[in-house]
Design a protein around this motif. Structure first.
Motif, PDB file in Angstrom:
ATOM      1  N   UNK A   1      43.181  38.327  40.517  1.00 44.73           N
ATOM      2  CA  UNK A   1      43.662  39.923  40.155  1.00 44.73           C
ATOM      3  C   UNK A   1      42.571  40.503  39.665  1.00 44.73           C
ATOM      4  N   UNK A   2      41.449  40.116  38.738  1.00 46.89           N
ATOM      5  CA  UNK A   2      40.717  40.948  38.187  1.00 46.89           C
ATOM      6  C   UNK A   2      39.639  41.362  39.434  1.00 46.89           C
ATOM      7  N   UNK A   3      39.241  40.339  40.321  1.00 49.73           N
ATOM      8  CA  UNK A   3      38.443  40.722  41.359  1.00 49.73           C
ATOM      9  C   UNK A   3      38.894  41.795  42.287  1.00 49.73           C
ATOM     10  N   UNK A   4      40.297  41.565  42.487  1.00 46.81           N
ATOM     11  CA  UNK A   4      40.929  42.546  43.358  1.00 46.81           C
ATOM     12  C   UNK A   4      40.851  44.206  42.745  1.00 46.81           C
ATOM     13  N   UNK A   5      41.156  44.141  41.349  1.00 44.61           N
ATOM     14  CA  UNK A   5      41.108  45.310  40.626  1.00 44.61           C
ATOM     15  C   UNK A   5      39.708  45.914  40.629  1.00 44.61           C
ATOM     16  N   UNK A   6      38.849  45.040  40.463  1.00 46.29           N
ATOM     17  CA  UNK A   6      37.305  45.336  40.435  1.00 46.29           C
ATOM     18  C   UNK A   6      36.945  46.186  41.947  1.00 46.29           C
TER      19      UNK A   6
END
Lengths: 463, 463
Positions: free
Chosen positions: A358-363
């Motif tokens: 999820x954090x990678x995606x938002x990154x």
């Protein structure tokens, strides 16, 4: 809706009350649905609420109005009612609604009212009062309709008919064994359609979705929504059937929880405070002040950081001009990520172990938006620097544009990562991700954004 | 919830699938509720979704899974299904769910699928497809159970029994006249308990709460919630009964609308986009970019304004340090007011004609918070200026502290007024107050806050 019928009702009722036209007033009140009367009361000036309420003739209607009143005005409204009147109403209300009122009046008056109520109602109320108001036990009605396994269809129908209007909401019939343990469920339709002497154990569905008294109301709502139920039975730790949560209560919970999440994310308390008088202002101020403190601390920290870079600012005064856009864009990106993730978690669409993904995606979302707006801002910054070349004691319009663009992009990436990572980590630590993440995230983004900004200026412009 | 049972299910299913253990896999799938299977599918890696779905044996279960799938993954999932398989599923689904799928596949495939479906299902689907998907007509099921006024109780029960399992959700029996006009309602219980030859017209309640096909789904949800209904009948412009919206659909609408409001307020689109692949990043970026533009424009405007005050900044460099806290606190106060008012409007707790009262109230809340944090910040600013006295070419620590404190207070009042006034005015203009008010308000607050700041500096410090 601008054409809300309740507005017309409010005007009419106030006019009739002013004129002392009690008969037509009573006629209008009698012909109005209790839910609409509750909304009418809410939109009346405060000193008119209790007098108009008392004009409603039917005790059962008054009781229903009381149970439908908005929590935000309930407390003040109850103060305007005499103890004797309130006791009569409490005895008429459903036990779960009685308890809501008893909780709202405060401990001292609660004890006094319980002392005045009929003992059977007191027992029911006290049984419910021991549960957390936001748990399944706290929102359940203790009147679940249950029959034993050996009951026949015909007996079941006879019992239902004998119970009559008490059971308006009995869509499911729960089946218990000799120890009151919940063992099955069937619908009224299944009973009506089976042959008269079939025991319920033969037609019941043994897989009953159930909740425990201590389960959070949010979980109860999620289960009712997920399995499209009209009601869910509540059992105690020994699987004994003790109550029932119906879908209309679940709807209230869903709206309440959504409101709570929105307000918490904005750092505006848990409930909508709408009192238009001095008390309302004071209680709103009190619920908003603490969250603003996080933002205030973050702002002061940012001030000290900028103060530390005063030397650079005095050399390139134009740097100050771009502080708001860097932190403002960061704040907005952070809020976007935060909202999507918090809501996704609340709806069960994101699992807590998907943190890295999820954090990678938002990154990457932050990066995409950051590159686009970074280039745009870099061009604007470069042009502005070109026209202000005299004040540019270090670097040149190109390095200045690069600094502005790169740090906007960096701030937006940081914001997306913080805005998605913080709620995921909160959820993992079993802290409600909606609690004050808003002010927390924007503050973190402010401080980190400013560090990125002056960091970029130092490196790229060689200040 | 970290102990969500679906996580265990996902792991087990993936393990069995990897091992090729089809029999135990099928057994697990058969024993799981369709709603849980839908959630299982959602948490599987994308390439595993269709293969696992095809392993579910019962056609009716597969149809139910499809109708429960999250909109955010539905589109991609449908692409993985062959037309023939999809048609069989569509024919099995409830008409309102069939239509949701047909809308999701896009126009070209929709026409192709309609050409392959049985003509009766096509007629039903086409009748529903003409309504706006977010209206009562768009979410209703066309199978409302209605009987004529002259039907007797006994005939009603016989008809119900003959209909059998089609009517799982028939809690209300609607009564129509010879022209199919809706004239009354009664509950299954009322029918069962009346004497066999009573005509329904004698026991029915003639005051039926109803909605029109063109009514917005939000209004439908509000009515079902307000009157504690299990279902609401939908009529066309001639009061002919054409369908029914049940409470389980209303729950979905309430959650959807709350999500939409939250995302809109944050400027993050209308739906939760959670795709973890490149497509997901692109579509998220696309839905967030436009709202960031408002913020970008506001930020650039702020930059130009600050640039215009460069002369003052060069004289009192410390002024730059307090820009973030002034606009950050303003932004937070604005968001608090905005959230409370927007949610209050959505829940019908605030009426649109209360504009002046509501804004006055928020003005005083802003003033209270502003005075408190203004004094705190003024003290900090004064102390910082005292230690940085050499750089203070104008004014003194006291006038500096006054400037900082007064402008923080002013920025917070402005924010409270803008944050409450904008949604109230939007609502009056019939624009959804949740739409992008977030970025709009924070941007307005940024610009006005900075003007107040430099205005205060000019007046109080005499720069």
């Amino acid at each position: 809706m601008s054409n809300d019928p309740v507005k017309v009702l409010v005007d009419t009722v106030l006019k009739l009350q002013r004129r002392g036209a009690h008969k037509p007033l009573r006629k209008i009140l009698d012909g109005t649905h209790p839910a609409d009367l509750a909304r009418l009361i809410q939109f009346l000036p405060e000193h008119q609420r209790a007098p108009i309420f008392q004009r409603v003739e039917e005790l059962s209607t008054r009781a229903e109005i009381l149970s439908e009143l908005n929590p935000s005005i309930l407390e003040d409204f109850l103060e305007a009612l005499k103890d004797e009147d309130l006791v009569t109403l409490l005895e008429e209300m459903d036990p779960d609604d009685t308890v809501d009122v008893l909780v709202a009046v405060g401990d001292e008056r609660k004890t006094r009212l319980l002392g005045m109520m009929r003992s059977e109602e007191v027992d029911e109320a006290e049984a419910l009062l021991k549960y957390d108001p936001e748990s399944a036990g706290g929102i359940m009605s203790p009147d679940a309709f249950a029959l034993t396994e050996k009951t026949s269809s015909a007996q079941a129908i006879a019992t239902l008919q004998a119970k009559g209007s008490e059971l308006e909401m009995a869509f499911y019939i729960y089946v218990v064994n000799d120890h009151d343990h919940l063992v099955g469920v069937l619908s009224l339709r299944q009973v009506v359609m089976s042959s008269p002497d079939t025991p319920l154990s033969q037609i019941m569905d043994p897989d009953v979705v159930r909740v425990n008294t201590s389960d959070d109301q949010e979980l109860v709502a999620r289960i009712v929504a997920r399995y499209n139920l009209l009601a869910v039975p509540v059992v105690d730790e020994n699987n004994r059937l003790v109550g029932l949560v119906t879908v209309d209560d679940v709807i209230d919970v869903i709206r309440e929880e959504a409101t709570e999440d929105m307000l918490r994310m904005a750092g505006a308390g848990d409930d909508i405070e709408l009192g238009l008088d001095a008390d309302g202002v004071i209680s709103s101020t009190r619920s908003r002040l603490p969250w603003l403190f996080a933002s205030w601390m973050g702002g002061v920290a940012a001030s000290f950081i900028i103060h530390g870079f005063e030397d650079q600012l005095s050399k390139v005064a134009l740097l100050a001009a771009f502080i708001p856009v860097i932190i403002g864009m960061g704040g907005n990106v952070g809020t976007q990520s935060l909202t999507v993730i918090t809501r996704g978690l609340a709806l069960g669409q994101i699992q807590v172990d998907q943190l890295v993904k999820v954090v990678m995606r938002e990154f990457f979302v932050g990066l995409s938006c950051g590159v686009i707006y970074g280039i745009l801002l870099g061009v604007v910054g470069g042009i502005l620097a070109r026209f202000d070349i005299d004040n540019l004691q270090f670097g040149n319009p190109i390095t200045f544009g690069l600094t502005i663009g790169a740090s906007l992009c960096a701030a937006m990436i940081i914001a997306a990562v913080v805005g998605s990572g913080v709620p995921m980590i909160f959820q993992r630590l079993s802290i409600d991700p909606a609690v004050a993440t808003g002010p927390f995230v924007t503050t973190a983004v402010d401080v980190l954004g400013i560090l990125a900004y002056f960091g970029a200026a130092t490196v790229l412009m060689g200040i």
